[in-house]
Design a protein around this motif. Structure first.
Motif, PDB file in Angstrom:
ATOM      1  N   ALA A  23      -4.154  22.789 -14.365  1.00 48.91           N
ATOM      2  CA  ALA A  23      -2.892  22.583 -13.973  1.00 48.91           C
ATOM      3  C   ALA A  23      -2.870  22.973 -12.284  1.00 48.91           C
ATOM      4  CB  ALA A  23      -1.877  23.406 -14.744  1.00 48.91           C
ATOM      5  N   ARG A  24      -3.412  23.825 -11.877  1.00 52.57           N
ATOM      6  CA  ARG A  24      -3.531  24.184 -10.421  1.00 52.57           C
ATOM      7  C   ARG A  24      -4.100  22.929  -9.677  1.00 52.57           C
ATOM      8  NH1 ARG A  24      -5.291  29.456 -12.355  1.00 52.57           N
ATOM      9  NH2 ARG A  24      -7.549  28.614 -12.061  1.00 52.57           N
ATOM     10  N   SER A  25      -5.222  22.119 -10.167  1.00 55.62           N
ATOM     11  CA  SER A  25      -5.620  21.351  -9.547  1.00 55.62           C
ATOM     12  C   SER A  25      -4.764  20.367  -9.356  1.00 55.62           C
ATOM     13  CB  SER A  25      -7.193  20.902 -10.186  1.00 55.62           C
ATOM     14  OG  SER A  25      -7.681  19.699  -9.406  1.00 55.62           O
ATOM     15  N   LEU A  26      -4.058  19.866 -10.570  1.00 55.29           N
ATOM     16  CA  LEU A  26      -3.112  18.839 -10.530  1.00 55.29           C
ATOM     17  C   LEU A  26      -1.887  18.977  -9.397  1.00 55.29           C
ATOM     18  CD1 LEU A  26      -3.066  17.512 -14.182  1.00 55.29           C
ATOM     19  CD2 LEU A  26      -3.556  16.158 -12.015  1.00 55.29           C
ATOM     20  N   ARG A  27      -1.508  20.172  -9.418  1.00 55.37           N
ATOM     21  CA  ARG A  27      -0.507  20.373  -8.867  1.00 55.37           C
ATOM     22  C   ARG A  27      -0.934  20.424  -6.962  1.00 55.37           C
ATOM     23  NH1 ARG A  27       4.100  19.429  -8.694  1.00 55.37           N
ATOM     24  NH2 ARG A  27       4.319  20.197 -11.032  1.00 55.37           N
ATOM     25  N   ALA A  28      -2.045  20.589  -6.724  1.00 58.37           N
ATOM     26  CA  ALA A  28      -2.670  20.749  -5.451  1.00 58.37           C
ATOM     27  C   ALA A  28      -2.599  19.178  -5.131  1.00 58.37           C
ATOM     28  CB  ALA A  28      -3.888  21.162  -5.159  1.00 58.37           C
ATOM     29  N   GLU A  29      -2.930  18.343  -5.966  1.00 60.47           N
ATOM     30  CA  GLU A  29      -3.204  16.906  -5.669  1.00 60.47           C
ATOM     31  C   GLU A  29      -1.742  16.417  -5.596  1.00 60.47           C
ATOM     32  OE1 GLU A  29      -4.584  12.915  -5.349  1.00 60.47           O
ATOM     33  OE2 GLU A  29      -5.619  14.965  -4.897  1.00 60.47           O
ATOM     34  N   ALA A  30      -0.959  16.833  -6.566  1.00 58.08           N
ATOM     35  CA  ALA A  30       0.274  16.496  -6.419  1.00 58.08           C
ATOM     36  C   ALA A  30       0.957  16.640  -5.019  1.00 58.08           C
ATOM     37  CB  ALA A  30       1.059  16.749  -7.660  1.00 58.08           C
ATOM     38  N   ILE A  31       0.685  17.747  -4.516  1.00 55.17           N
ATOM     39  CA  ILE A  31       1.238  18.207  -3.327  1.00 55.17           C
ATOM     40  C   ILE A  31       0.863  17.104  -2.001  1.00 55.17           C
ATOM     41  CG2 ILE A  31       1.577  20.209  -1.567  1.00 55.17           C
ATOM     42  CD1 ILE A  31       1.745  22.024  -3.915  1.00 55.17           C
ATOM     43  N   ALA A  32      -0.534  17.208  -2.154  1.00 55.10           N
ATOM     44  CA  ALA A  32      -1.161  16.229  -1.289  1.00 55.10           C
ATOM     45  C   ALA A  32      -0.631  14.716  -1.349  1.00 55.10           C
ATOM     46  CB  ALA A  32      -2.665  16.359  -1.374  1.00 55.10           C
ATOM     47  N   ALA A  33      -0.608  14.272  -2.370  1.00 55.15           N
ATOM     48  CA  ALA A  33      -0.265  13.098  -2.516  1.00 55.15           C
ATOM     49  C   ALA A  33       1.335  12.812  -2.120  1.00 55.15           C
ATOM     50  CB  ALA A  33      -0.176  12.530  -4.040  1.00 55.15           C
ATOM     51  N   ALA A  34       2.127  13.839  -2.377  1.00 55.68           N
ATOM     52  CA  ALA A  34       3.620  13.692  -1.820  1.00 55.68           C
ATOM     53  C   ALA A  34       3.452  13.700  -0.547  1.00 55.68           C
ATOM     54  CB  ALA A  34       4.288  14.731  -2.397  1.00 55.68           C
ATOM     55  N   ALA A  89       0.766  -1.280  -0.008  1.00 55.56           N
ATOM     56  CA  ALA A  89      -0.052   0.172   0.003  1.00 55.56           C
ATOM     57  C   ALA A  89       0.789   1.264   0.017  1.00 55.56           C
ATOM     58  CB  ALA A  89      -0.788   0.111   1.266  1.00 55.56           C
ATOM     59  N   ALA A  90       1.987   1.132   0.763  1.00 56.67           N
ATOM     60  CA  ALA A  90       2.853   2.367   0.984  1.00 56.67           C
ATOM     61  C   ALA A  90       3.528   2.696  -0.577  1.00 56.67           C
ATOM     62  CB  ALA A  90       3.948   2.125   1.551  1.00 56.67           C
ATOM     63  N   ALA A  91       3.930   1.452  -1.122  1.00 56.23           N
ATOM     64  CA  ALA A  91       4.626   1.863  -2.737  1.00 56.23           C
ATOM     65  C   ALA A  91       3.542   2.218  -3.382  1.00 56.23           C
ATOM     66  CB  ALA A  91       5.009   0.299  -3.037  1.00 56.23           C
ATOM     67  N   GLU A  92       2.083   1.757  -3.577  1.00 59.12           N
ATOM     68  CA  GLU A  92       1.343   2.205  -4.312  1.00 59.12           C
ATOM     69  C   GLU A  92       1.148   3.653  -4.226  1.00 59.12           C
ATOM     70  OE1 GLU A  92      -0.256   0.937  -6.911  1.00 59.12           O
ATOM     71  OE2 GLU A  92       0.609  -1.176  -6.615  1.00 59.12           O
ATOM     72  N   LEU A  93       1.065   4.266  -2.804  1.00 56.67           N
ATOM     73  CA  LEU A  93       1.021   5.618  -2.557  1.00 56.67           C
ATOM     74  C   LEU A  93       2.232   6.484  -3.337  1.00 56.67           C
ATOM     75  CD1 LEU A  93      -0.422   5.660   1.060  1.00 56.67           C
ATOM     76  CD2 LEU A  93      -1.642   6.509  -1.195  1.00 56.67           C
ATOM     77  N   VAL A  94       3.364   5.914  -3.065  1.00 60.55           N
ATOM     78  CA  VAL A  94       4.625   6.410  -3.631  1.00 60.55           C
ATOM     79  C   VAL A  94       4.432   6.547  -5.022  1.00 60.55           C
ATOM     80  CG1 VAL A  94       7.043   6.243  -3.652  1.00 60.55           C
ATOM     81  CG2 VAL A  94       5.981   5.967  -1.583  1.00 60.55           C
ATOM     82  N   ARG A  95       3.871   5.479  -5.829  1.00 59.09           N
ATOM     83  CA  ARG A  95       4.077   5.504  -7.179  1.00 59.09           C
ATOM     84  C   ARG A  95       2.951   6.528  -7.566  1.00 59.09           C
ATOM     85  NH1 ARG A  95       2.831   0.098 -10.385  1.00 59.09           N
ATOM     86  NH2 ARG A  95       0.780   0.456  -9.350  1.00 59.09           N
ATOM     87  N   TYR A  96       1.754   6.613  -6.987  1.00 58.16           N
ATOM     88  CA  TYR A  96       0.677   7.344  -7.303  1.00 58.16           C
ATOM     89  C   TYR A  96       1.430   9.003  -7.390  1.00 58.16           C
ATOM     90  CZ  TYR A  96      -3.572  10.348  -7.077  1.00 58.16           C
ATOM     91  OH  TYR A  96      -4.529  11.065  -7.300  1.00 58.16           O
ATOM     92  N   ALA A  97       1.926   9.027  -5.993  1.00 55.88           N
ATOM     93  CA  ALA A  97       2.383  10.476  -5.779  1.00 55.88           C
ATOM     94  C   ALA A  97       3.471  11.016  -7.262  1.00 55.88           C
ATOM     95  CB  ALA A  97       3.283  10.732  -4.503  1.00 55.88           C
ATOM     96  N   GLU A  98       4.332   9.892  -7.547  1.00 54.69           N
ATOM     97  CA  GLU A  98       5.056  10.470  -8.655  1.00 54.69           C
ATOM     98  C   GLU A  98       4.403  10.636  -9.965  1.00 54.69           C
ATOM     99  OE1 GLU A  98       7.618   6.889  -8.611  1.00 54.69           O
ATOM    100  OE2 GLU A  98       8.794   7.502  -7.057  1.00 54.69           O
ATOM    101  N   GLU A  99       3.365   9.624 -10.119  1.00 51.31           N
ATOM    102  CA  GLU A  99       2.564  10.002 -11.541  1.00 51.31           C
ATOM    103  C   GLU A  99       1.833  11.147 -11.529  1.00 51.31           C
ATOM    104  OE1 GLU A  99       0.023   6.329 -11.484  1.00 51.31           O
ATOM    105  OE2 GLU A  99       1.758   5.039 -12.212  1.00 51.31           O
ATOM    106  N   VAL A 100       1.392  11.577 -10.300  1.00 51.45           N
ATOM    107  CA  VAL A 100       0.756  12.899 -10.250  1.00 51.45           C
ATOM    108  C   VAL A 100       1.524  13.900 -10.272  1.00 51.45           C
ATOM    109  CG1 VAL A 100      -0.823  14.398  -8.887  1.00 51.45           C
ATOM    110  CG2 VAL A 100      -1.317  11.888  -8.960  1.00 51.45           C
ATOM    111  N   ALA A 101       2.708  13.778  -9.984  1.00 51.92           N
ATOM    112  CA  ALA A 101       3.581  15.122  -9.754  1.00 51.92           C
ATOM    113  C   ALA A 101       3.983  15.077 -11.342  1.00 51.92           C
ATOM    114  CB  ALA A 101       4.887  14.551  -9.096  1.00 51.92           C
ATOM    115  N   VAL A 102       4.063  13.987 -12.230  1.00 50.50           N
ATOM    116  CA  VAL A 102       4.602  14.092 -13.862  1.00 50.50           C
ATOM    117  C   VAL A 102       3.428  14.904 -14.396  1.00 50.50           C
ATOM    118  CG1 VAL A 102       4.998  12.522 -15.792  1.00 50.50           C
ATOM    119  CG2 VAL A 102       6.341  12.140 -13.671  1.00 50.50           C
ATOM    120  N   ALA A 103       2.040  14.178 -14.040  1.00 48.35           N
ATOM    121  CA  ALA A 103       1.034  14.760 -14.821  1.00 48.35           C
ATOM    122  C   ALA A 103       0.923  16.167 -14.577  1.00 48.35           C
ATOM    123  CB  ALA A 103      -0.333  14.058 -14.269  1.00 48.35           C
ATOM    124  N   ALA A 104       1.287  16.799 -13.155  1.00 50.18           N
ATOM    125  CA  ALA A 104       1.112  18.400 -13.063  1.00 50.18           C
ATOM    126  C   ALA A 104       2.314  18.868 -13.617  1.00 50.18           C
ATOM    127  CB  ALA A 104       1.202  18.334 -11.334  1.00 50.18           C
TER     128      ALA A 104
END
Length: 257
Positions: free
Chosen positions: A215-226, A63-78
């Motif tokens: 872009a603002r929405s994705l960046r906010a989600e990327a920060i929260a996911a990180a 579960a932790a690895a999935e969260l980390v991978r999601y954070a990385e993917e959202v950061a790239v998308a942002a």
């Protein structure tokens, strides 16, 4: 009789002492067996608990690895969304500049058409009514119409009408009247171009605003996911972030045991 009593008084205490010793030894043996307990059944329960603990650790690590991978993917998308928003913004700036130029050109054409319309109210100067004069008027009309079309001031449809002498284009008219008609046609063409440029500018602005909001929405989600990933990163195994498929396979193997 005295001997019997003597034997009784001597033998009974010895027997009582022996029985007391045997009783104490029996109690100690039973207590020891209870403390040790049966060894056979405890081993399976211990293995079960160890396996359950290993499965829980694997699940938490996955579960932790999935969260980390999601954070990385959202950061790239942002990051990509921000680049797209910048491109949309640049497109809008270019469209705004084009709309301003179109408006300026239309405004100049409008003023020129008004001046010539006012001048057309005055009597036209007298010119000789000769075939040479009419030929000169026709050549002037053709040159003026082609020049205006070359400068994107006159549509191809209007140019064809002018060259074919249709829809009011009469080369026999005085050059002043022909120029007034040409300026009105130029005004109409540039007015249509200005409206098109204004519409494209509004479309580009809407697209730029939508891209910026995304872009603002994705960046906010990327920060929260990180932040969430940072909170569970300590649960990762050394190879967890590198190979999530291997983690899932290991978890399935542990559960199947």
């Amino acid at each position: 009789m005295h001997s019997v009593l003597e034997l009784f008084y001597v033998g009974v205490p010895r027997a009582a002492a022996i029985w007391s010793i045997l009783l104490v030894l029996s109690v100690l043996a039973i207590s020891g067996l209870r403390m040790v307990g049966p060894r056979g059944p405890r081993r399976p329960r211990l293995r079960t608990r160890l396996r359950a603990a290993r499965i829980r650790r694997e699940r938490r690590a996955t579960a932790a690895a999935e969260l980390v991978r999601y954070a990385e993917e959202v950061a790239v998308a942002a990051t990509r969304a921000e680049a797209s928003a910048r491109r949309r913004h640049d497109t809008w700036l270019a469209a705004q500049d084009a709309a301003e130029r179109a408006w300026a050109a239309f405004d100049r054409a409008e003023q020129a058409a008004r001046r010539l319309s006012a001048a057309a109210l005055l009597p036209a100067p007298a010119t000789p009514q000769t075939p040479q004069e009419y030929a000169e008027r026709e050549r002037w009309l053709h040159r003026a119409a082609m020049s205006a079309c070359a400068h994107n001031e006159l549509s191809l449809l209007d140019l064809n009408d002018a060259l074919a002498h249709r829809n009011g284009w009469d080369p026999r008219r005085h050059p002043a009247e022909q120029e007034a008609m040409l300026r009105r046609a130029i005004r109409d063409t540039l007015g249509a171009a200005e409206r098109t440029a204004a519409r494209e500018e509004r479309i580009a602005w809407t697209a730029a605003e939508s891209a910026a909001a995304a872009a603002r929405s994705l960046r906010a989600e990327a920060i929260a996911a990180a932040e969430r990933a940072h909170g569970v990163r300590h649960l990762l195994r050394p190879d967890a972030a590198a190979d999530p498929d291997r983690r899932r396979q290991r978890l399935r193997t542990a559960v199947a045991r």
